[in-house]
Structures are given as C-alpha cells and as structure tokens.
Design a protein around this motif. Structure first.
Motif, PDB file in Angstrom:
ATOM      1  N   SER A   6      37.695  15.130  46.706  1.00 48.76           N
ATOM      2  CA  SER A   6      39.182  15.001  46.365  1.00 48.76           C
ATOM      3  C   SER A   6      39.790  15.119  47.603  1.00 48.76           C
ATOM      4  CB  SER A   6      39.364  16.605  45.454  1.00 48.76           C
ATOM      5  OG  SER A   6      38.556  16.657  44.364  1.00 48.76           O
TER       6      SER A   6
ATOM      7  N   SER B 186      24.505  14.312  42.673  1.00 47.80           N
ATOM      8  CA  SER B 186      26.173  14.096  42.595  1.00 47.80           C
ATOM      9  C   SER B 186      26.901  15.232  43.120  1.00 47.80           C
ATOM     10  CB  SER B 186      26.595  13.916  41.094  1.00 47.80           C
ATOM     11  OG  SER B 186      25.416  13.087  40.396  1.00 47.80           O
TER      12      SER B 186
ATOM     13  N   GLN C 194      33.748  10.183  42.806  1.00 46.22           N
ATOM     14  CA  GLN C 194      32.702  10.759  42.077  1.00 46.22           C
ATOM     15  C   GLN C 194      31.484   9.943  42.518  1.00 46.22           C
ATOM     16  OE1 GLN C 194      32.420  13.192  39.761  1.00 46.22           O
ATOM     17  NE2 GLN C 194      30.233  13.114  40.061  1.00 46.22           N
TER      18      GLN C 194
ATOM     19  N   PHE D  34      40.024  11.016  43.598  1.00 43.07           N
ATOM     20  CA  PHE D  34      38.798  11.461  43.549  1.00 43.07           C
ATOM     21  C   PHE D  34      37.776  10.483  43.913  1.00 43.07           C
ATOM     22  CE2 PHE D  34      40.446  15.508  41.746  1.00 43.07           C
ATOM     23  CZ  PHE D  34      41.534  14.959  40.975  1.00 43.07           C
TER      24      PHE D  34
ATOM     25  N   ARG E  55      31.511  15.560  44.030  1.00 45.50           N
ATOM     26  CA  ARG E  55      32.948  14.810  43.572  1.00 45.50           C
ATOM     27  C   ARG E  55      33.830  15.229  44.853  1.00 45.50           C
ATOM     28  NH1 ARG E  55      37.522  15.463  39.111  1.00 45.50           N
ATOM     29  NH2 ARG E  55      37.934  17.376  39.831  1.00 45.50           N
TER      30      ARG E  55
END
Length: 121
Positions: A20, A16, A81, A79, A18
């Motif tokens: 921004s 994973s 994810q 964001f 994330r």
C-alpha cells in the motif's frame, strides 16, 4: 506530495503480498497517476506498474498476470497485489506519483521511502 509505503516482508515463493502507498500533501490531485518501481539487490531501480487517475494501467512484462495495481481515490492510496511470487521479485519497492502515466514512468515528481519484499525459494 508525500508518499508512505507499507506492506513488505519475507514471503515464500508462490505466495502473495499486498503493498500500500498513501499519498498526501496539498499538491496531490486525485487525477495524478500512481506507480510502483522496484530495486533488486545490486541492480538499478526498474518500473513495475502504474495506474492513471482514470484507472488505466500499465505493467512491465515480468509481472503481467501476477501483479495487480489498483487505487482508492477516496483514501489517496495505491495498492500493488503481488501473487505467485518468485525469488526474482525480491527488491525494495517504491511508490511514485506524477501528473500522468508517462510522467510517472519517465520522471516521477515524488517518491515514497521504499518497502522491502523478500521472496524465499
């Protein structure tokens, strides 16, 4: 509108990350839609996800159920994810803004500089 993306890197499949993207500038409005596009190596840039000022979201089919777009209006930040990463997610990811969802998908009026996400198998 200026957009500054961050958060890319080298990831393993199944992992994973994330991303921004912070928006700034006197012309930016919290009602603006914010989105993500990506450009895989040797391919054209493609739409990934978008979120409207009110929170409505749209995703391209290949990321549904794995990626989640969200925003923090207090910080003018969007964001992305990204879960259950696959090697085919490898791309430079760009954020974009526009006055509404359709505008972001069709003709964004601002682009960020891009952040590279590499997913190894």
């Amino acid at each position: 509108v200026q957009l500054q993306a961050s958060g890319g890197g080298l990831m393993q499949a199944g992992g994973s990350v994330r991303l921004s993207c912070a928006a700034s500038g006197v012309t930016f409005r919290s009602s603006y839609a914010l989105g993500w596009f990506r450009q895989p190596p040797g391919k054209e840039r493609e739409f990934v996800a978008v979120i409207g000022g009110g929170g409505s979201t749209l995703y391209t089919d290949s990321v549904k159920g794995r990626f989640t777009i969200s925003r923090d209006n207090a910080k003018n930040t969007v964001f992305l994810q990204m879960n259950s990463l696959k090697p085919e997610d490898t791309a430079v990811y760009y954020c974009a803004s526009g006055p509404n969802i359709l505008a972001v998908i069709q003709t964004p009026n601002s682009w960020g500089q891009g952040t590279l996400v590499t997913v190894s198998s």
